[in-house]
Design an enzyme around this catalytic site. Structure first.
Site, PDB file in Angstrom:
ATOM      1  N   ASP A 273       1.431   2.128   8.929  1.00  0.00           N
ATOM      2  CA  ASP A 273       1.517   2.895   8.028  1.00  0.00           C
ATOM      3  C   ASP A 273       1.753   4.266   8.876  1.00  0.00           C
ATOM      4  OD1 ASP A 273       0.274   4.968   6.281  1.00  0.00           O
ATOM      5  OD2 ASP A 273      -1.407   3.818   5.917  1.00  0.00           O
ATOM      6  N   HIS A 367      -4.029   7.865  -3.608  1.00  0.00           N
ATOM      7  CA  HIS A 367      -4.531   9.077  -3.566  1.00  0.00           C
ATOM      8  C   HIS A 367      -3.418  10.049  -3.772  1.00  0.00           C
ATOM      9  CE1 HIS A 367      -2.418   9.406   0.644  1.00  0.00           C
ATOM     10  NE2 HIS A 367      -3.026   8.187   0.592  1.00  0.00           N
ATOM     11  N   HIS A 374      -3.438  13.449   2.196  1.00  0.00           N
ATOM     12  CA  HIS A 374      -4.402  13.062   1.413  1.00  0.00           C
ATOM     13  C   HIS A 374      -4.656  14.499   0.594  1.00  0.00           C
ATOM     14  CE1 HIS A 374      -6.644   9.105   2.579  1.00  0.00           C
ATOM     15  NE2 HIS A 374      -5.364   9.323   3.055  1.00  0.00           N
ATOM     16  N   TYR A 401      -7.260  -7.586   3.626  1.00  0.00           N
ATOM     17  CA  TYR A 401      -7.619  -7.632   4.967  1.00  0.00           C
ATOM     18  C   TYR A 401      -8.600  -8.651   5.046  1.00  0.00           C
ATOM     19  CZ  TYR A 401      -5.801  -3.060   4.133  1.00  0.00           C
ATOM     20  OH  TYR A 401      -5.080  -2.099   3.300  1.00  0.00           O
TER      21      TYR A 401
END
Length: 451
Positions: A273, A367, A374, A401
Site C-alpha cells: 500500500d 475514502h 485521507h 484478511y
C-alpha cells in the site's frame, strides 16, 4: 539549480495550480463569509527533529489550497470588501544569511509579485498590524486547535482588544470554523487538481510495477519499499504521501503495518500500500501479488473475490449515487465469496445483517483523496450519506484478511491477506480510474513479474 527537470516541482515551491485558480478559491470562500468578517490562516509550524535539524517542511493544506505560499512562519488574512486589499500575507523577510543556510525566501515582495497578495508585511510586524484588522469584525473565520501556539497568540490579541473596550475598542463578535467551508470546497476537484492527481497516480502505478518486477523470495520488505520510493523520487514526486506499507505473508493482515523489516518468503503473498505526493496531491494504491510470481490456488481464490468486489464498487460510483453504495457493493460480493469458499457459513443477507464479514473485512471500501491521503470533506449530510458529484476523488479498496491464528477456518486460508486499491474521479457519467496503469488481473500480474 539553473535548469529544472520537467518531471520535478520547482525548487522554490511554485505549484502547477495557476495563480488565478488560487484567486478564484479565495473569492469563493469570501463569498460565503458574512459581511464585516475576517479569515485568518496560519502556516504549519516547522517541526524539530533534533537540536537544529528539522523534518522536511510541509505547508498547512488550507494555506496551500488558498494561496500556494510554501514557507513557514507565515499568516494569511482575508478581509472581504476591504478597499485597501482583501488578501494579505505576513511572512519572513528576505535575509541573505538565512538564505545561505536554508535556501530561498520570497519575502513580502515575493508574496505580492509571485502569489498575488494585495499587500504583504514582515511577520515581525504582525503584533502591530493584525490586532487592528481584527478589531470591530463581526466574525473571525479560523481553525481553532490546529496550531496551539498560534491559537495562543490569537487569543492574546483578542484579549488585548477586549481590555480596551473602555476606550472604544470593539472585539470580534464570534469565531467560526474555517475548516467547515474550506473542506467542502476541497471536496470538488478542479481540472488542474485532477491533472496533478493523474500524474501522482501514474508515478505511483509505475512504482508498483517496479516492485512487482523486483520481487523474489529472499528479499526483505524494505527492499521493495526502496524500489517504490526510488521510483517516486526519480519522477519528481515530493516523496511518499504516507508511510509505505510492505507486508509479506501474515504481515499483510496488519492493516497499518509499516515496520517493513521481514524477509519475503517463497509461497507468500506481499501486500503493498503505497502512493506518492506530487505537487501537494496524493495517490493511494494497493496491490497484492505473490512473492515468487505465481498465485497458489487458495491465494487465487481469495484474490478473485476481492477483485470482483472492487469491480462491483466501480459500477456503484456516479453522480447522484450515495457515497456508501460502493461500500455496500463490496460487502455483498465479499460476503458471498466467503460463503462460496467455505470460510463463512449461512445465508448471505443474514450474515451481512449480523456483520459477519467484519472478521475478515473490517474497514470501509474507501475514502476521499486529495491534498491529504485521507482527505477532508463530510461523508454524510444531515446524517444521510451524501450523493457523489462530478469532481470528487476517492479510493476503492476492498480487502480480505484471514488472521494466521484463526482456527475457525481451514489451514489453507490462514494468514492470507489481499487488498486491491485504486483511485477514481467521479465523472459526469460514472467514474475514471486514474491508477489503472498497474495490473491487477492475476494473469497480467504473473506476466509482468515473469518479464
Amino acid at each position: 539549480c539553473t535548469e529544472l527537470s520537467p518531471m520535478a516541482p520547482n525548487t522554490r515551491g511554485e505549484s502547477m495550480i495557476a495563480i488565478k485558480e488560487y484567486a478564484a478559491r479565495r473569492r469563493d470562500l469570501m463569498s460565503m463569509m458574512e459581511p464585516n468578517s475576517i479569515a485568518v490562516v496560519a502556516s504549519a509550524p516547522e517541526k524539530v527533529r533534533s537540536k537544529d535539524t528539522y523534518y522536511p517542511y510541509k505547508q498547512d493544506a488550507t494555506f496551500t489550497y488558498l494561496c500556494g505560499f510554501p514557507e513557514p512562519s507565515a499568516v494569511m488574512v482575508l478581509i472581504p470588501g476591504r478597499e485597501q486589499g482583501e488578501f494579505l500575507v505576513f511572512c519572513r523577510e528576505k535575509d541573505r544569511l538565512k538564505e545561505t543556510w536554508d535556501g530561498f525566501l520570497h519575502g513580502p515582495e515575493g508574496a505580492r509579485d509571485d502569489y498575488a497578495a494585495d499587500d504583504a508585511f514582515p511577520i515581525i510586524d504582525i503584533d502591530e498590524i493584525l490586532p487592528g484588522l481584527l478589531e470591530g469584525r463581526g466574525r473571525v473565520y479560523y481553525d481553532i486547535g490546529k496550531d496551539a501556539e498560534f491559537d495562543k497568540h490569537l487569543m492574546e490579541w483578542i484579549t488585548n482588544i477586549r481590555d480596551q473596550r473602555a476606550r472604544g475598542a470593539v472585539p470580534p463578535g464570534e469565531f467560526v470554523d474555517l475548516g467547515y467551508y474550506v473542506n467542502e470546497m476541497r471536496l470538488l476537484k478542479s481540472a488542474g487538481e485532477i491533472k496533478l492527481m493523474r500524474r501522482a497516480g501514474a508515478i505511483s502505478a509505475g512504482a508498483h510495477r517496479r516492485a512487482m518486477q523486483a520481487s523474489q523470495p529472499g528479499l526483505y520488505e524494505y527492499q521493495l519499499q526502496a524500489e517504490i520510493e526510488h521510483e517516486f523520487a526519480f519522477h519528481g514526486a515530493t516523496g511518499p504521501a504516507y508511510t509505505s506499507i510492505v507486508g509479506g505473508g501474515r504481515n499483510g493482515c496488519i492493516l497499518h503495518y509499516i515496520e517493513n523489516r521481514c524477509r519475503l518468503l517463497d509461497g507468500d503473498l506481499v501486500l503493498i500500500d503505497a502512493g506518492c505526493e506530487y505537487l501537494d496531491y496524493a495517490a493511494d494504491i494497493t496491490r497484492t501479488f505473490p512473492v515468487n510470481g505465481h498465485f497458489s490456488a487458495p491465494q487465487a481464490a481469495v484474490y478473485d473475490v476481492v477483485l470482483a468486489a472492487q469491480a462491483e464498487a466501480f459500477r456503484s460510483i456516479a453522480p447522484g449515487i450515495a457515497y456508501n453504495c460502493a461500500n455496500e457493493a463490496t460487502i455483498s460480493v465479499i460476503t458471498q465469496g466467503l460463503v462460496d469458499l467455505g470460510i463463512l457459513d449461512g445465508d448471505v443477507d443474514d450474515l451481512i445483517a449480523r456483520g459477519a464479514h467484519r472478521e475478515f473485512y473490517m474497514h470501509n471500501a474507501g475514502h476521499w483523496l486529495g491534498m491529504d491521503v485521507h482527505d477532508v470533506g463530510d461523508y454524510k449530510v444531515d446524517k444521510s450519506w451524501r450523493d457523489l458529484e462530478a469532481g470528487m476523488v476517492l479510493t476503492v479498496e476492498p480487502g480480505i484478511y484471514i488472521a494466521p491464528d484463526n482456527l475457525n477456518v481451514d489451514q489453507q486460508w490462514r494468514g492470507l491477506a489481499v487488498r486491491i486499491e485504486d483511485n477514481v474521479v467521479v465523472t459526469r457519467n460514472g467514474c475514471e480510474q486514474i491508477t489503472a496503469d498497474v495490473p491487477k488481473e492475476r494473469v497480467e500480474i504473473e506476466r509482468l513479474m515473469a518479464s
